[in-house]
Design a protein around this motif. Structure first.
Motif, mmCIF file in Angstrom:
data_model
loop_
_atom_site.group_PDB
_atom_site.id
_atom_site.type_symbol
_atom_site.label_atom_id
_atom_site.label_comp_id
_atom_site.label_asym_id
_atom_site.label_seq_id
_atom_site.Cartn_x
_atom_site.Cartn_y
_atom_site.Cartn_z
ATOM 1 N N VAL A 12 -4.355 5.023 38.732
ATOM 2 C CA VAL A 12 -2.934 5.260 38.915
ATOM 3 C C VAL A 12 -2.157 4.056 38.428
ATOM 4 C CG1 VAL A 12 -3.223 6.814 40.896
ATOM 5 C CG2 VAL A 12 -2.955 4.356 41.283
ATOM 6 N N GLN A 13 -0.843 4.235 38.379
ATOM 7 C CA GLN A 13 0.049 3.128 38.039
ATOM 8 C C GLN A 13 0.476 2.415 39.318
ATOM 9 O OE1 GLN A 13 0.948 2.315 34.977
ATOM 10 N NE2 GLN A 13 0.680 4.125 33.695
ATOM 11 N N SER A 14 0.895 1.195 39.144
ATOM 12 C CA SER A 14 1.410 0.411 40.267
ATOM 13 C C SER A 14 2.551 1.176 40.954
ATOM 14 C CB SER A 14 1.912 -0.930 39.742
ATOM 15 O OG SER A 14 2.370 -1.731 40.786
ATOM 16 N N GLY A 15 2.520 1.192 42.301
ATOM 17 C CA GLY A 15 3.542 1.895 43.072
ATOM 18 C C GLY A 15 3.188 3.323 43.442
ATOM 19 N N GLU A 16 2.161 3.860 42.814
ATOM 20 C CA GLU A 16 1.759 5.243 43.103
ATOM 21 C C GLU A 16 0.821 5.298 44.314
ATOM 22 O OE1 GLU A 16 2.305 7.263 38.701
ATOM 23 O OE2 GLU A 16 0.278 6.785 39.384
ATOM 24 N N SER A 17 0.389 6.510 44.628
ATOM 25 C CA SER A 17 -0.424 6.719 45.836
ATOM 26 C C SER A 17 -1.730 7.421 45.494
ATOM 27 C CB SER A 17 0.348 7.587 46.838
ATOM 28 O OG SER A 17 1.545 6.971 47.241
ATOM 29 N N LEU A 18 -2.701 7.215 46.364
ATOM 30 C CA LEU A 18 -3.971 7.940 46.309
ATOM 31 C C LEU A 18 -4.414 8.209 47.741
ATOM 32 C CD1 LEU A 18 -6.145 6.085 43.624
ATOM 33 C CD2 LEU A 18 -5.388 8.459 43.522
ATOM 34 N N MET A 33 -16.068 3.821 62.027
ATOM 35 C CA MET A 33 -16.079 4.442 60.699
ATOM 36 C C MET A 33 -14.822 4.038 59.964
ATOM 37 S SD MET A 33 -16.854 8.402 59.817
ATOM 38 C CE MET A 33 -17.019 9.012 58.121
ATOM 39 N N GLY A 34 -14.952 3.823 58.676
ATOM 40 C CA GLY A 34 -13.766 3.448 57.925
ATOM 41 C C GLY A 34 -14.084 3.063 56.511
ATOM 42 N N TRP A 35 -13.323 2.102 55.985
ATOM 43 C CA TRP A 35 -13.379 1.752 54.575
ATOM 44 C C TRP A 35 -13.425 0.238 54.366
ATOM 45 C CZ3 TRP A 35 -13.712 5.690 51.095
ATOM 46 C CH2 TRP A 35 -13.349 6.967 51.538
ATOM 47 N N TYR A 36 -14.250 -0.162 53.418
ATOM 48 C CA TYR A 36 -14.240 -1.504 52.853
ATOM 49 C C TYR A 36 -14.080 -1.347 51.345
ATOM 50 C CZ TYR A 36 -15.804 -3.739 57.164
ATOM 51 O OH TYR A 36 -15.883 -4.217 58.446
ATOM 52 N N ARG A 37 -13.736 -2.436 50.695
ATOM 53 C CA ARG A 37 -13.646 -2.390 49.229
ATOM 54 C C ARG A 37 -14.285 -3.628 48.622
ATOM 55 N NH1 ARG A 37 -7.058 -3.049 48.524
ATOM 56 N NH2 ARG A 37 -6.923 -5.281 49.004
ATOM 57 N N GLN A 38 -14.789 -3.429 47.418
ATOM 58 C CA GLN A 38 -15.352 -4.542 46.651
ATOM 59 C C GLN A 38 -14.443 -4.769 45.453
ATOM 60 O OE1 GLN A 38 -19.285 -4.896 47.051
ATOM 61 N NE2 GLN A 38 -19.657 -6.340 45.406
ATOM 62 N N THR A 39 -13.927 -5.987 45.371
ATOM 63 C CA THR A 39 -12.983 -6.315 44.319
ATOM 64 C C THR A 39 -13.718 -6.619 43.019
ATOM 65 O OG1 THR A 39 -13.013 -8.674 44.773
ATOM 66 C CG2 THR A 39 -11.503 -7.324 46.087
ATOM 67 N N LEU A 84 0.550 1.333 45.790
ATOM 68 C CA LEU A 84 -0.636 0.643 45.271
ATOM 69 C C LEU A 84 -0.261 -0.455 44.304
ATOM 70 C CD1 LEU A 84 -2.921 3.745 44.963
ATOM 71 C CD2 LEU A 84 -3.548 1.639 46.151
ATOM 72 N N LYS A 85 -1.055 -1.524 44.347
ATOM 73 C CA LYS A 85 -0.843 -2.696 43.494
ATOM 74 C C LYS A 85 -2.099 -2.919 42.656
ATOM 75 C CE LYS A 85 1.681 -4.936 47.281
ATOM 76 N NZ LYS A 85 1.743 -6.135 48.148
ATOM 77 N N PRO A 86 -1.959 -3.618 41.537
ATOM 78 C CA PRO A 86 -3.153 -3.916 40.728
ATOM 79 C C PRO A 86 -4.249 -4.617 41.536
ATOM 80 C CG PRO A 86 -1.191 -4.355 39.457
ATOM 81 C CD PRO A 86 -0.727 -4.030 40.851
ATOM 82 N N GLU A 87 -3.874 -5.440 42.496
ATOM 83 C CA GLU A 87 -4.884 -6.144 43.303
ATOM 84 C C GLU A 87 -5.613 -5.225 44.279
ATOM 85 O OE1 GLU A 87 -1.657 -7.024 42.859
ATOM 86 O OE2 GLU A 87 -0.827 -7.900 44.708
ATOM 87 N N VAL A 111 -11.234 2.845 42.475
ATOM 88 C CA VAL A 111 -9.772 2.919 42.458
ATOM 89 C C VAL A 111 -9.285 1.875 41.461
ATOM 90 C CG1 VAL A 111 -7.664 2.514 43.777
ATOM 91 C CG2 VAL A 111 -9.562 3.754 44.823
ATOM 92 N N THR A 112 -8.506 2.311 40.496
ATOM 93 C CA THR A 112 -7.971 1.406 39.486
ATOM 94 C C THR A 112 -6.460 1.552 39.461
ATOM 95 O OG1 THR A 112 -9.970 1.638 38.145
ATOM 96 C CG2 THR A 112 -8.017 0.732 37.063
ATOM 97 N N VAL A 113 -5.776 0.427 39.615
ATOM 98 C CA VAL A 113 -4.316 0.425 39.617
ATOM 99 C C VAL A 113 -3.855 -0.471 38.470
ATOM 100 C CG1 VAL A 113 -2.227 0.036 40.964
ATOM 101 C CG2 VAL A 113 -4.362 0.660 42.121
#
Length: 115
Positions: A12-18, A33-39, A84-87, A111-113
């Motif tokens: 998505v582009q910056s500012g959009e949602s997923l 239960m939940g979410w982690y992310r790997q940068t 959403l932000k690029p980071e 997820v790519t922003v």
């Protein structure tokens, strides 16, 4: 055998949602239960989790932008990601801890922003 099936990643582009979803199957007593992310820098960080008593814990980087929710049985979790932000780019992993303290992980969803 516990399986975690994730869906909903994308670009998505910056500012959009997923919205991400994770469904747990198999015989398990869910403690958290939940979410982690790997940068892209290979850091694994907390995004959001449900814990004991359905208490929610958010990572500092996503507070006020992301919302975690679950169903009555707490065997499916959702992650609404707004502004959403690029980071925020990374691989998002579904996480489950059972009452024996064993941890289970999904395969991850990208997820790519972009700017």
């Amino acid at each position: 055998q516990v399986q975690l099936v994730e869906s909903g990643g994308g670009s998505v582009q910056s500012g959009e949602s997923l919205r991400l979803s994770c469904a747990a199957s198999g015989r398990v007593s869910i403690a958290a239960m939940g979410w982690y992310r790997q940068t892209p820098e290979n850091q694994r960080e907390l995004v959001a989790t449900f814990g004991t008593g359905r208490r929610i814990n958010y990572g500092d980087a996503v507070k006020d932008r992301f919302t975690i929710s679950t169903n009555r049985a707490m065997n499916t979790v959702y992650l609404q990601m707004n502004s959403l932000k690029p980071e925020d780019t990374g691989v998002y992993f579904c996480y489950l801890k059972d009452y024996t303290t064993r941890e289970h992980w999904g395969r991850g969803t990208q997820v790519t922003v972009s700017e």
